[in-house]
Enzyme design. Sequence first.
Site, mmCIF file in Angstrom:
data_model
loop_
_atom_site.group_PDB
_atom_site.id
_atom_site.type_symbol
_atom_site.label_atom_id
_atom_site.label_comp_id
_atom_site.label_asym_id
_atom_site.label_seq_id
_atom_site.Cartn_x
_atom_site.Cartn_y
_atom_site.Cartn_z
ATOM 1 N N ASP A 57 2.273 -0.387 11.718
ATOM 2 C CA ASP A 57 2.180 -1.724 12.313
ATOM 3 C C ASP A 57 3.454 -2.551 12.128
ATOM 4 O OD1 ASP A 57 1.989 -2.057 9.585
ATOM 5 O OD2 ASP A 57 0.281 -3.423 9.651
ATOM 6 N N THR A 61 4.220 2.681 5.507
ATOM 7 C CA THR A 61 2.821 2.247 5.589
ATOM 8 C C THR A 61 2.083 3.174 6.548
ATOM 9 O OG1 THR A 61 1.296 0.568 6.478
ATOM 10 C CG2 THR A 61 3.541 0.457 7.286
ATOM 11 N N GLY A 83 -5.986 0.756 9.100
ATOM 12 C CA GLY A 83 -4.981 0.291 10.062
ATOM 13 C C GLY A 83 -4.731 -1.200 9.944
ATOM 14 N N ARG A 84 -5.376 -1.822 8.980
ATOM 15 C CA ARG A 84 -5.324 -3.280 8.804
ATOM 16 C C ARG A 84 -5.679 -3.962 10.120
ATOM 17 N NH1 ARG A 84 -1.511 -6.123 4.522
ATOM 18 N NH2 ARG A 84 -0.386 -4.159 4.564
ATOM 19 N N ARG A 91 1.047 -4.938 -5.437
ATOM 20 C CA ARG A 91 1.213 -6.190 -4.702
ATOM 21 C C ARG A 91 1.498 -7.226 -5.798
ATOM 22 N NH1 ARG A 91 -0.643 -4.233 0.358
ATOM 23 N NH2 ARG A 91 -2.548 -3.014 0.180
ATOM 24 N N ARG A 93 -25.265 7.536 11.930
ATOM 25 C CA ARG A 93 -24.785 7.355 10.553
ATOM 26 C C ARG A 93 -23.411 6.714 10.580
ATOM 27 N NH1 ARG A 93 -29.298 8.451 9.804
ATOM 28 N NH2 ARG A 93 -30.239 10.018 8.437
ATOM 29 N N ASP A 117 -0.198 2.367 8.440
ATOM 30 C CA ASP A 117 -0.738 1.618 9.586
ATOM 31 C C ASP A 117 0.123 1.676 10.853
ATOM 32 O OD1 ASP A 117 -2.687 0.798 7.793
ATOM 33 O OD2 ASP A 117 -1.627 -1.047 7.278
ATOM 34 N N ASP A 176 5.629 -4.963 6.107
ATOM 35 C CA ASP A 176 6.158 -6.274 6.491
ATOM 36 C C ASP A 176 6.272 -7.253 5.323
ATOM 37 O OD1 ASP A 176 6.771 -6.110 9.104
ATOM 38 O OD2 ASP A 176 4.829 -6.829 9.840
ATOM 39 N N GLY A 178 0.840 -1.211 0.000
ATOM 40 C CA GLY A 178 0.000 0.000 0.000
ATOM 41 C C GLY A 178 0.867 1.250 0.000
HETATM 42 P P1 ADP Z 1 3.107 -4.599 2.714
HETATM 43 O O1 ADP Z 1 4.510 -4.542 2.242
HETATM 44 O O2 ADP Z 1 2.472 -3.246 2.793
HETATM 45 O O3 ADP Z 1 2.953 -5.433 3.977
HETATM 46 P P2 ADP Z 1 2.043 -6.816 1.151
HETATM 47 O O4 ADP Z 1 1.887 -7.740 2.305
HETATM 48 O O5 ADP Z 1 0.955 -6.780 0.132
HETATM 49 O O6 ADP Z 1 2.240 -5.297 1.578
HETATM 50 O O7 ADP Z 1 3.416 -7.204 0.425
HETATM 51 C C1 ADP Z 1 3.878 -6.499 -0.714
HETATM 52 C C2 ADP Z 1 4.575 -7.456 -1.654
HETATM 53 O O8 ADP Z 1 5.708 -8.029 -0.996
HETATM 54 C C3 ADP Z 1 3.758 -8.661 -2.081
HETATM 55 O O9 ADP Z 1 2.896 -8.387 -3.138
HETATM 56 C C4 ADP Z 1 4.828 -9.642 -2.494
HETATM 57 O O10 ADP Z 1 5.319 -9.360 -3.791
HETATM 58 C C5 ADP Z 1 5.916 -9.342 -1.485
HETATM 59 N N1 ADP Z 1 5.792 -10.322 -0.380
HETATM 60 C C6 ADP Z 1 4.845 -10.354 0.576
HETATM 61 N N2 ADP Z 1 4.996 -11.410 1.406
HETATM 62 C C7 ADP Z 1 6.094 -12.071 0.952
HETATM 63 C C8 ADP Z 1 6.774 -13.271 1.365
HETATM 64 N N3 ADP Z 1 6.345 -13.991 2.408
HETATM 65 N N4 ADP Z 1 7.843 -13.650 0.646
HETATM 66 C C9 ADP Z 1 8.281 -12.929 -0.402
HETATM 67 N N5 ADP Z 1 7.673 -11.800 -0.853
HETATM 68 C C10 ADP Z 1 6.599 -11.370 -0.199
HETATM 69 O O1 F6P Z 2 -1.580 -1.145 4.668
HETATM 70 C C1 F6P Z 2 -2.224 0.024 4.270
HETATM 71 C C2 F6P Z 2 -3.696 -0.224 4.050
HETATM 72 O O2 F6P Z 2 -4.294 0.986 3.606
HETATM 73 C C3 F6P Z 2 -4.446 -0.795 5.255
HETATM 74 O O3 F6P Z 2 -4.769 0.201 6.193
HETATM 75 C C4 F6P Z 2 -5.643 -1.406 4.581
HETATM 76 O O4 F6P Z 2 -6.127 -2.503 5.338
HETATM 77 C C5 F6P Z 2 -5.084 -1.904 3.269
HETATM 78 O O5 F6P Z 2 -3.866 -1.199 3.044
HETATM 79 C C6 F6P Z 2 -5.993 -1.663 2.085
HETATM 80 O O6 F6P Z 2 -5.413 -2.244 0.980
HETATM 81 P P1 F6P Z 2 -5.931 -2.035 -0.521
HETATM 82 O O7 F6P Z 2 -5.423 -0.705 -0.990
HETATM 83 O O8 F6P Z 2 -5.331 -3.169 -1.256
HETATM 84 O O9 F6P Z 2 -7.426 -2.045 -0.472
#
Ligand code: ADP
Ligand code: F6P
Length: 320
Positions: A129, A125, A170-171, A72, A244, A127, A103, A11
């Site tokens: 987090d 991010t 905030g996921r 992603r 609301r 979040d 993460d 994100g």
């Molecule tokens: P964020 O980085 O915000 O946590 P994602 O969890 O969607 O977002 O991860 C972003 C990208 O990182 C994923 O689309 C993927 O390409 C890569 N990724 C996520 N998890 C893994 C993993 N366990 N091993 C390798 N690459 C990963």
């Molecule tokens: O990690 C950032 C975030 O905006 C979270 O707060 C939310 O849960 C998620 O990404 C939304 O993801 P997407 O843009 O794929 O709907």
Amino acid sequence: MKKIGVLTSGGDAPGMNAAVRAVVRAGCENGLKVVGIKRGYNGLMYGDFYEMNLRSVSNIINRGGTILYSARSPEFKTEEGMQKAIDVCKSEGIDGVVVIGGDGSFRGARDLSLRGIPCVGIPGTIDNDIACCDYTIGYDTAMNTVMEMVDRLRDTTESHDRCSVVEVMGRRAGYIALNAGIACGATTILIPEVEFDFERDVIDRMRRTQQTGKRHFIIIVAEGIGGVSEMAKKIEEVTGIESRATILGHVQRGGCPTVRDRVVGSLMGCKAVELLKQGIGNRVVAMRKDEIVDFDIFEALNMSKSIDLELYRLAHEISI
Ligand code: ADP
Ligand code: F6P
């Protein structure tokens, strides 16, 4: 180390551009070639990148989103996808990569580092987090956006003696909800980290404040709890107060980054280059007690952090 890449993944978050700018400028000033990789790991697998120079990052520090775009990329998680990315790095002479994301993105950076491409992660991010960090890029801007939006909601909520039930992002974490909730003077804040009882924490609190003369109410609900439409209906049924629901959604991810996100993004970008220049990879840059530090990615991914329960208690003590 002669050539590094920089990408944004997962994100997007306001302040990512400040980090990209710092990576490019610090990289160039330290004699490195810097390529901007588009759309996260997709760009790395398919060779979608371009060489950047000092002027490629002009006029971006003030912009939300990410000039490198984000994605992603499920394919990157497969063995074949990972191999494609490694082959591209080798054939294009990319000696190291700065990965700006959350993460999930750090897991990708860890896997690439393990396979011989040193990577440094920067926490981006909204979040907040990421366990090893007190602060992630985008968090401050998102909270300020929530505050501004809820201030607007408060105007109409007050005019109509209503209750506004507002879902914030905030996921699975409640950092945005808790801090923005305090800043908005919410009557109740519901976060995934703290178990709640609808009668006690929502209805009874509304009734208590009603008895002291309050006629409008703001309830902030973290997305990890959700269900704001049903909650608004239930509040109206039980209390008779018109209610609301509002889901703030992706507006929270956009907009001009705050001072904090620009400064932290800039400092983290410089730190990432400093590490890579020394050939140090498999690290995450982090902010701890207002200082920029770095951790091993394995360690960082195994750390945990908890929300400030005293802050949560105080938020409710003063919102009555
Ligand atoms: P964020 O980085 O915000 O946590 P994602 O969890 O969607 O977002 O991860 C972003 C990208 O990182 C994923 O689309 C993927 O390409 C890569 N990724 C996520 N998890 C893994 C993993 N366990 N091993 C390798 N690459 C990963
Ligand atoms: O990690 C950032 C975030 O905006 C979270 O707060 C939310 O849960 C998620 O990404 C939304 O993801 P997407 O843009 O794929 O709907």
